[in-house]
Design an enzyme around this catalytic site. Structure first.
Site, short mmCIF file in Angstrom:
data_model
loop_
_atom_site.label_atom_id
_atom_site.label_comp_id
_atom_site.label_asym_id
_atom_site.label_seq_id
_atom_site.Cartn_x
_atom_site.Cartn_y
_atom_site.Cartn_z
N ASP A 9 45.86 75.47 76.50
CA ASP A 9 46.00 76.19 77.57
C ASP A 9 44.92 77.27 77.56
O ASP A 9 44.54 77.84 76.56
CB ASP A 9 47.61 76.87 77.74
N ASP A 11 44.62 80.50 80.38
CA ASP A 11 45.18 81.70 80.67
C ASP A 11 46.28 82.13 79.69
O ASP A 11 47.54 81.51 79.76
CB ASP A 11 45.75 81.77 81.99
#
Ligand SMILES: [Mg+2]
Length: 212
Positions: A9, A11
């Site tokens: 991922d 962020d």
């Protein structure tokens, strides 16, 4: 040692974007009809699942796609100010040196992620970056990547900082590492029962090399 494909991922997992996202969210609060996030409130939100946060915020689900779009475009101006998570670059460099392949699946925009990676001299670390638009839709994107790259479920590991990352990986039947240096807290992440739960980027090396 089996070589893995490790999907990250973006962020909160690779880029330290939590504060920037909170600032952007607060600027848009009036327009989208939810209350501003104070530091006390942020502490509460960290302990909630993604679904609970939406419920708690009181924001209409119909407005969410517009909010997500606006947040991404506002975040675009902040990219040069964002920092990688402390220690992540070294951990990722070591993983690639060991022969593992790295990629990103993000709900942020391709442009934002590419710019961040370029500024921080991290683009050589990743073989692919996929961007998806839906907030709970990472399972679909994960499945598409697995199919396109003809990956076996056992060779893939997903790494993310939110409960929805754990949820999406489980639905896609791949192993998941939850990290506590991003948005969600240790407590709420552990309730989702990820395969691994880690506090420091260097722990990635152990987790990847011990998971068969
Ligand atoms: Mg995240």
């Amino acid at each position: 040692m089996t070589k893995k494909v490790i999907i990250f991922d973006f962020d909160g997992t690779i880029a330290d974007t939590v504060d920037a996202l909170v600032n952007v969210a607060n600027r848009l609060a009036v327009e989208f009809g939810y209350i501003q996030i104070t530091p006390e409130e942020l502490a509460i939100l960290r302990n909630l699942t993604s679904r609970e946060i939406i419920k708690y915020s009181g924001i209409s689900v119909f407005k969410i796609p517009f909010l997500v779009k606006k947040v991404k475009s506002e975040l675009k101006n902040k990219i040069p100010e964002l920092q990688p998570i402390h220690g992540i670059k070294d951990a990722l460099a070591e993983l690639t040196k060991q022969g593992h392949r790295l990629g990103i699946i993000t709900s942020n925009s391709q442009d934002n992620v590419s710019e961040f990676l370029k500024i921080n001299q991290m683009n050589d670390l990743f073989e692919f970056v996929y961007s998806g638009v839906t907030i709970f839709g990472k399972t679909t994107i994960i499945n598409n990547v697995l199919r396109q790259k003809q990956l076996k479920l056992q060779e893939v590991i997903y790494v993310g900082d939110e409960t929805r990352d754990v949820e999406a990986s489980k639905k896609a039947n791949i192993k998941v590492v939850a990290v506590t240096w991003g948005f969600n807290s240790y407590e709420v992440l552990s309730k989702q029962k990820p395969n691994f739960l880690i506090n420091q980027p260097e722990e990635l090396l152990d987790v990847v090399n011990t998971s068969s």
